[in-house]
Design a protein around this motif. Structure first.
Motif, short mmCIF file in Angstrom:
data_model
loop_
_atom_site.label_atom_id
_atom_site.label_comp_id
_atom_site.label_asym_id
_atom_site.label_seq_id
_atom_site.Cartn_x
_atom_site.Cartn_y
_atom_site.Cartn_z
N ASP A 1 0.83 -1.21 0.00
CA ASP A 1 0.00 0.00 0.00
C ASP A 1 0.86 1.26 0.00
N GLU A 2 1.94 1.25 0.79
CA GLU A 2 2.85 2.41 0.82
C GLU A 2 3.51 2.62 -0.54
N LYS A 3 3.92 1.51 -1.16
CA LYS A 3 4.53 1.62 -2.48
C LYS A 3 3.53 2.15 -3.50
N ALA A 4 2.31 1.61 -3.46
CA ALA A 4 1.28 2.04 -4.41
C ALA A 4 0.96 3.52 -4.25
N LEU A 5 0.92 3.99 -3.01
CA LEU A 5 0.65 5.41 -2.76
C LEU A 5 1.76 6.28 -3.34
N ALA A 6 3.01 5.88 -3.14
CA ALA A 6 4.15 6.64 -3.67
C ALA A 6 4.14 6.61 -5.19
N VAL A 7 3.85 5.46 -5.79
CA VAL A 7 3.81 5.34 -7.25
C VAL A 7 2.71 6.22 -7.82
N GLU A 8 1.54 6.16 -7.21
CA GLU A 8 0.42 6.97 -7.69
C GLU A 8 0.74 8.46 -7.61
N GLU A 9 1.34 8.86 -6.50
CA GLU A 9 1.70 10.27 -6.33
C GLU A 9 2.76 10.70 -7.35
N SER A 10 3.68 9.79 -7.68
CA SER A 10 4.75 10.14 -8.62
C SER A 10 4.26 10.23 -10.06
N LEU A 11 3.10 9.68 -10.34
CA LEU A 11 2.56 9.71 -11.71
C LEU A 11 1.73 10.95 -11.99
N VAL B 1 8.99 13.18 -4.37
CA VAL B 1 8.00 12.19 -3.91
C VAL B 1 8.72 11.07 -3.17
N ALA B 2 9.83 10.60 -3.73
CA ALA B 2 10.57 9.51 -3.10
C ALA B 2 11.04 9.90 -1.70
N HIS B 3 11.63 11.07 -1.58
CA HIS B 3 12.15 11.50 -0.27
C HIS B 3 11.02 11.73 0.73
N ARG B 4 9.87 12.18 0.26
CA ARG B 4 8.71 12.36 1.15
C ARG B 4 8.26 11.02 1.73
N HIS B 5 8.47 9.95 0.97
CA HIS B 5 8.06 8.61 1.42
C HIS B 5 9.22 7.82 2.02
N GLY B 6 10.37 8.48 2.22
CA GLY B 6 11.51 7.82 2.85
C GLY B 6 12.23 6.85 1.94
N ALA B 7 12.15 7.05 0.64
CA ALA B 7 12.80 6.17 -0.32
C ALA B 7 13.75 6.98 -1.19
N GLN C 1 14.55 3.64 -5.99
CA GLN C 1 13.55 2.70 -5.48
C GLN C 1 12.19 3.00 -6.07
N LEU C 2 11.84 4.28 -6.13
CA LEU C 2 10.53 4.66 -6.67
C LEU C 2 10.41 4.28 -8.13
N PHE C 3 11.46 4.49 -8.91
CA PHE C 3 11.42 4.07 -10.32
C PHE C 3 11.26 2.55 -10.42
#
Length: 144
Positions: free
Chosen positions: A33-43, A52-58, A62-64
């Motif tokens: 769920d955390e990954k999906a949220l970060a992916v959705e936000e990055s799109l 976006v990655a740094h906001r999610h601690g990644a 990793q986000l790519f």
């Protein structure tokens, strides 16, 4: 016999320095769920992946990777890529709002009805997008 001393102190006094690390050790784990949220936000159209990655601690890498994995998972499940479409379900009690009329908008050239769904295609529509929309609608549960 070796004269190498494994201690950190050069004088050989027998004292050693120890570093104590507190907190959770090891690698950070993200839930799906955390990954999906970060992916959705990055799109989002105005999103900056590194922010976006740094906001999610990644990290951006990793986000790519998460985005690539999500795309592969969707392709493996047979989910067609997202295609924006305006549809109207004539049998439903609630209708999707119609797009705001453009000034001097041309009338649609083709109207297609698949099940209870109507699709309008204008003269300047991209043929690839129209084809993708029709394929997606044809395979949707309401098209039968």
């Amino acid at each position: 016999m070796s004269r190498l001393d494994p201690s950190l102190e050069p004088n050989g006094s027998g004292l050693r320095r120890i570093e104590v690390i507190t907190g959770a050790g090891g690698r950070r784990r993200w839930s799906e769920d955390e990954k999906a949220l970060a992916v959705e936000e990055s799109l989002a159209p105005d999103a900056v992946v590194s922010q976006v990655a740094h906001r999610h601690g990644a990290t951006p890498q990793q986000l790519f990777t998460w985005r690539r994995e999500a795309r592969r998972r969707a392709e493996a499940e047979g989910v067609p890529p997202f295609v924006p479409a305006i549809t109207e379900n004539s049998g439903a009690a609630v209708r999707a709002p119609a797009p705001a009329p453009k000034t001097e908008a041309a009338a649609p050239v083709v109207e297609i009805e698949i099940g209870e769904t109507h699709v309008w295609i204008w003269r300047d529509a991209d043929i690839g997008m129209a084809t993708a929309i029709l394929r997606a609608l044809r395979t949707s549960p309401g098209a039968k």
